[in-house]
Write an enzyme that holds these catalytic residues in place. Structure first.
Site, mmCIF file in Angstrom:
data_model
loop_
_atom_site.group_PDB
_atom_site.id
_atom_site.type_symbol
_atom_site.label_atom_id
_atom_site.label_comp_id
_atom_site.label_asym_id
_atom_site.label_seq_id
_atom_site.Cartn_x
_atom_site.Cartn_y
_atom_site.Cartn_z
ATOM 1 C CG ASN A 102 43.661 38.996 34.408
ATOM 2 O OD1 ASN A 102 43.780 39.142 33.195
ATOM 3 N ND2 ASN A 102 44.290 39.774 35.279
ATOM 4 C CE LYS B 68 47.521 38.322 35.892
ATOM 5 N NZ LYS B 68 48.433 38.493 37.011
ATOM 6 C CG HIS C 116 45.507 43.859 36.889
ATOM 7 N ND1 HIS C 116 46.859 43.668 37.027
ATOM 8 C CD2 HIS C 116 44.910 42.725 37.309
ATOM 9 C CE1 HIS C 116 47.071 42.439 37.504
ATOM 10 N NE2 HIS C 116 45.903 41.850 37.690
ATOM 11 C CD GLU D 140 49.905 41.727 36.166
ATOM 12 O OE1 GLU D 140 49.239 41.530 35.146
ATOM 13 O OE2 GLU D 140 50.056 40.862 37.057
ATOM 14 C CD GLU E 199 43.670 41.149 41.294
ATOM 15 O OE1 GLU E 199 43.490 39.948 41.079
ATOM 16 O OE2 GLU E 199 44.182 41.914 40.469
ATOM 17 N N GLY F 153 50.575 36.502 41.520
ATOM 18 C CA GLY F 153 51.556 35.701 40.788
ATOM 19 C C GLY F 153 52.739 35.246 41.622
ATOM 20 C CB SER G 240 48.689 33.412 45.046
ATOM 21 O OG SER G 240 49.811 34.080 44.499
HETATM 22 P P1 PGA Z 1 47.349 35.374 40.083
HETATM 23 O O1 PGA Z 1 46.893 36.758 39.395
HETATM 24 O O2 PGA Z 1 46.103 34.559 40.329
HETATM 25 O O3 PGA Z 1 48.266 34.740 39.081
HETATM 26 O O4 PGA Z 1 48.045 35.728 41.357
HETATM 27 C C1 PGA Z 1 45.741 37.435 39.826
HETATM 28 C C2 PGA Z 1 45.524 38.693 39.025
HETATM 29 O O5 PGA Z 1 46.504 39.372 38.685
HETATM 30 O O6 PGA Z 1 44.377 39.050 38.708
#
Ligand code: PGA
Length: 245
Positions: free
Chosen positions: A7, A9, A93, A95, A161, A167, A206
């Protein structure tokens, strides 16, 4: 089958995406047991799809609107991401839910529309730290998974998630992943019946080459949705290699 999804982003320009794909393809040997997918920003969907499809890597959009077309400035329709080369679409997601106010109702409509357009929906669910600390994790997951029952059986990947793990460098521990994945499996089976056993449930939050092996060892974990570590082709290759082994 295992699944590893990058992903990206809101990262990558054309040159960076092309360098990523070249480097990744140099080191990548497809294997039947793992489906690799990349979710680039909309502007790179076609280019990434064209570069990666030969090796069976699928391209996934990061979002799509539920309306067919029309006056939705700044939005993009499922038919448009499909037309640009996407095979699937990420839906819900965290976000999108937390920064852009996406509700379960909107997520549900997107899920139905994605399928109607022949796109594989990758549905993200997960609790906030506050939900977890107040003992509401499973209530929140159940609520977010209602869209699965409403949409009914059909193509689906689910990604668990936890919002606090995205993140942050703070991956959920194995016991937390285990109980959440078992819960999601159960909910999907109740919604779909027997076909629910085949829905891949990925972990996201992460994930790195250092911790992916142990995550994959957890029951009901079929792979990962990877943000930060997926921007580096060497790390993404390592993640795919771990899933293949
Ligand atoms: P990350 O993000 O691996 O940077 O924690 C995962 C995601 O948001 O899909």
């Amino acid at each position: 089958m295992r699944c590893v999804v990058a992903n990206w982003k809101m990262n990558m320009l054309q040159g960076e995406a092309s360098t990523f794909c070249d480097t990744f393809l140099e080191g990548y040997t497809p294997k039947d047991n793992v489906q690799v997918a990349v979710a680039p920003p909309f502007t790179l969907l076609t280019a990434v799809h064209d570069m990666l499809r030969e090796k069976g890597i699928i391209t996934i959009a990061q979002n799509g609107h539920y309306a067919k077309r029309g006056a939705f400035t700044g939005e993009i329709a499922m038919a448009q991401v499909k037309d640009a080369g996407a095979n699937g679409v990420i839906i819900g997601h965290s976000e999108r839910r937390h920064l852009f106010g996406e509700t379960d109702e909107v997520v549900g409509k997107k899920l139905v529309k994605a399928r109607a357009k022949g796109l594989l929906p990758v549905l993200c669910v997960g609790e906030t730290l506050q939900d977890r600390d107040s003992g509401n994790t499973f209530m929140v997951l159940r609520q977010q998974l209602q869209v699965v029952a409403q949409a009914g059986p059909g193509p689906l990947w689910v990604a668990y998630e936890p919002v606090w793990a995205i993140g942050t460098g703070r991956r959920a521990d194995l016991a937390q992943i285990q109980e959440a994945h078992a819960f999601i499996r159960e909910e999907v089976q109740v919604a779909f019946g027997v076909p629910g056993t085949n829905v891949p449930i990925l972990y996201g939050g992460s994930v790195t080459p250092d911790n992916f092996g142990e995550v994959l060892g957890v029951q009901h974990v079929a792979g990962a949705l990877v943000g930060g570590a997926s921007l580096d082709p060497a790390k993404f290759l390592q993640l795919v290699g771990i899933a293949q082994s």
